[in-house]
Design an enzyme around this catalytic site. Structure first.
Site, PDB file in Angstrom:
ATOM      1  N   GLU A  48     -21.575  -1.254   8.364  1.00 24.02           N
ATOM      2  CA  GLU A  48     -20.643  -0.939   9.444  1.00 24.02           C
ATOM      3  C   GLU A  48     -21.419  -0.406  10.642  1.00 24.02           C
ATOM      4  O   GLU A  48     -22.220   0.516  10.507  1.00 24.02           O
ATOM      5  CB  GLU A  48     -19.663   0.119   8.923  1.00 24.02           C
ATOM      6  CG  GLU A  48     -18.552   0.510   9.833  1.00 24.02           C
ATOM      7  CD  GLU A  48     -17.644   1.536   9.171  1.00 24.02           C
ATOM      8  OE1 GLU A  48     -17.802   2.746   9.493  1.00 24.02           O
ATOM      9  OE2 GLU A  48     -16.812   1.144   8.325  1.00 24.02           O
ATOM     10  N   LYS A  73      -7.566  -1.038   1.179  1.00 23.19           N
ATOM     11  CA  LYS A  73      -6.414  -0.184   1.495  1.00 23.19           C
ATOM     12  C   LYS A  73      -5.176  -0.736   0.792  1.00 23.19           C
ATOM     13  O   LYS A  73      -4.242  -1.257   1.408  1.00 23.19           O
ATOM     14  CB  LYS A  73      -6.217  -0.099   3.004  1.00 23.19           C
ATOM     15  CG  LYS A  73      -7.358   0.633   3.709  1.00 23.19           C
ATOM     16  CD  LYS A  73      -7.156   0.695   5.206  1.00 23.19           C
ATOM     17  CE  LYS A  73      -8.324   1.417   5.870  1.00 23.19           C
ATOM     18  NZ  LYS A  73      -8.200   1.464   7.348  1.00 23.19           N
ATOM     19  N   ARG A 117      14.826  -5.272 -11.577  1.00 18.87           N
ATOM     20  CA  ARG A 117      14.243  -4.472 -10.484  1.00 18.87           C
ATOM     21  C   ARG A 117      12.730  -4.537 -10.495  1.00 18.87           C
ATOM     22  O   ARG A 117      12.099  -4.624  -9.426  1.00 18.87           O
ATOM     23  CB  ARG A 117      14.734  -3.028 -10.586  1.00 18.87           C
ATOM     24  CG  ARG A 117      14.178  -2.057  -9.538  1.00 18.87           C
ATOM     25  CD  ARG A 117      14.142  -2.613  -8.134  1.00 18.87           C
ATOM     26  NE  ARG A 117      15.395  -3.176  -7.689  1.00 18.87           N
ATOM     27  CZ  ARG A 117      15.515  -3.965  -6.629  1.00 18.87           C
ATOM     28  NH1 ARG A 117      14.428  -4.304  -5.922  1.00 18.87           N
ATOM     29  NH2 ARG A 117      16.685  -4.438  -6.271  1.00 18.87           N
ATOM     30  N   ASP A 123     -17.070  -2.199  13.714  1.00 17.25           N
ATOM     31  CA  ASP A 123     -15.960  -1.296  13.415  1.00 17.25           C
ATOM     32  C   ASP A 123     -15.365  -0.673  14.668  1.00 17.25           C
ATOM     33  O   ASP A 123     -16.062  -0.020  15.448  1.00 17.25           O
ATOM     34  CB  ASP A 123     -16.440  -0.191  12.474  1.00 17.25           C
ATOM     35  CG  ASP A 123     -15.304   0.699  12.008  1.00 17.25           C
ATOM     36  OD1 ASP A 123     -14.265   0.162  11.592  1.00 17.25           O
ATOM     37  OD2 ASP A 123     -15.458   1.932  12.057  1.00 17.25           O
ATOM     38  N   LYS A 149     -21.173   2.402   5.069  1.00 19.72           N
ATOM     39  CA  LYS A 149     -20.199   2.844   6.069  1.00 19.72           C
ATOM     40  C   LYS A 149     -20.700   4.098   6.791  1.00 19.72           C
ATOM     41  O   LYS A 149     -21.791   4.612   6.526  1.00 19.72           O
ATOM     42  CB  LYS A 149     -18.851   3.081   5.405  1.00 19.72           C
ATOM     43  CG  LYS A 149     -18.345   1.855   4.623  1.00 19.72           C
ATOM     44  CD  LYS A 149     -16.917   1.998   4.193  1.00 19.72           C
ATOM     45  CE  LYS A 149     -15.993   1.784   5.383  1.00 19.72           C
ATOM     46  NZ  LYS A 149     -14.573   1.723   4.970  1.00 19.72           N
TER      47      LYS A 149
END
Length: 283
Positions: free
Chosen positions: A188, A128, A91, A209, A160
């Site tokens: 960004e 992410k 597994r 963005d 950002k």
């Protein structure tokens, strides 16, 4: 180099006190098994699978290589060894290979879609990723033909929106350049005007963005007319998926990054089929 400590932790997580089912009903036997693809796609995680089975005393022969296209019914790995070891690792191996192959397959297909709409643009991942799985997710992107982007916050400067809520564009770039001459500075931006400001201030990469295609085209035209386009890379990001990537056709973009590659993974379907035990091992 694979992260063997992490792989050992994954195995230990599934075997804190052994495999009670196999221990209870299966004698110590030597057997043979195979891992097979159940769909078409890019296989990934073979190296990790070989290591995990090896930790359980199983000899593994790979019948293909990481990054290769496979078809339904195609055998990926041939396994020979203690049946207990095969079942103990089963597994964990299928989970790792299924996730990595799903990411690699999505990357390969997304790259083909982006290349047809924006020739020359590279496809990249993002941060992410699932905690603890980033190195595997990034490797899968590479095997699918994509760019891994930043592995961590330590790799490059990426200014950002929440940074810019505290300090302006020009000042942020100035401080970043003072901090290190060896780090790429990406920023960004959400408007054409901010893109011009950032490029003029010395950013290395502009991340456009959540811009719609019309705004992207306007931004690129402004960069060209300002004489700034040739000295800066331009990355498109923010909700880019196979459903909308085609709408950016014709945009002169260098990179398309998408968190979709890793945060919306579709597991690649693999199976382990075990044959009847070949012999009983006398203890």
């Amino acid at each position: 180099m694979i992260p063997v400590d992490a792989l050992r932790r994954f195995l230990a997580e599934d075997l804190p006190f052994g495999d009670v089912t196999t221990d209870a009903i299966i004698p110590a036997t030597v057997g043979r098994a195979g891992i097979f693809a159940r769909e078409t796609g890019v296989i990934a995680g073979i190296e990790e699978g070989i290591f995990l089975f090896g930790e359980c005393g199983v000899e593994v022969h790979s019948l293909t290589q990481d990054g290769a296209w496979v078809d339904p019914g195609q055998q990926i790995l041939d396994l020979i060894g203690p049946v207990h070891g095969i079942l103990q690792a089963e597994r964990t191996v299928l989970n790792i290979m299924g996730r990595m192959s799903g990411i690699a397959t999505a990357t390969r297909r997304f790259r083909a879609l982006v290349s047809s709409a924006i020739p020359g643009a590279r496809v990249a991942g993002t941060r992410k990723t699932a905690p603890g799985l980033r190195i595997f997710d990034k490797k899968a992107i590479i095997l699918g033909g994509g760019d891994p982007h930043r592995y961590s916050l330590s790799d490059a400067v990426l200014i950002k929106d929440n940074h810019l809520a505290l300090v302006g564009i020009e000042e942020a770039i100035r401080r970043a350049r003072i901090f290190s001459r060896y780090k790429i500075i990406e920023i960004e931006v959400e408007t054409p005007e901010d893109a011009i400001t950032a490029a003029s201030a010395g950013a290395d990469i502009l991340l456009l963005d959540n811009m719609d295609p019309e705004t992207v085209r306007k931004t690129l035209l402004l960069l060209v007319s300002s004489g700034l386009r040739e000295r800066i890379a331009v990355e498109l990001s923010g909700g880019i998926t196979p459903d909308n990537a085609g709408s950016y056709a014709g945009c002169n973009i260098d990179l398309v990054s998408s968190g979709w590659l890793t945060h919306s993974v579709k597991n690649f379907d693999l199976s382990l089929d075990i044959k009847k035990a070949e012999k009983v091992v006398k203890l």
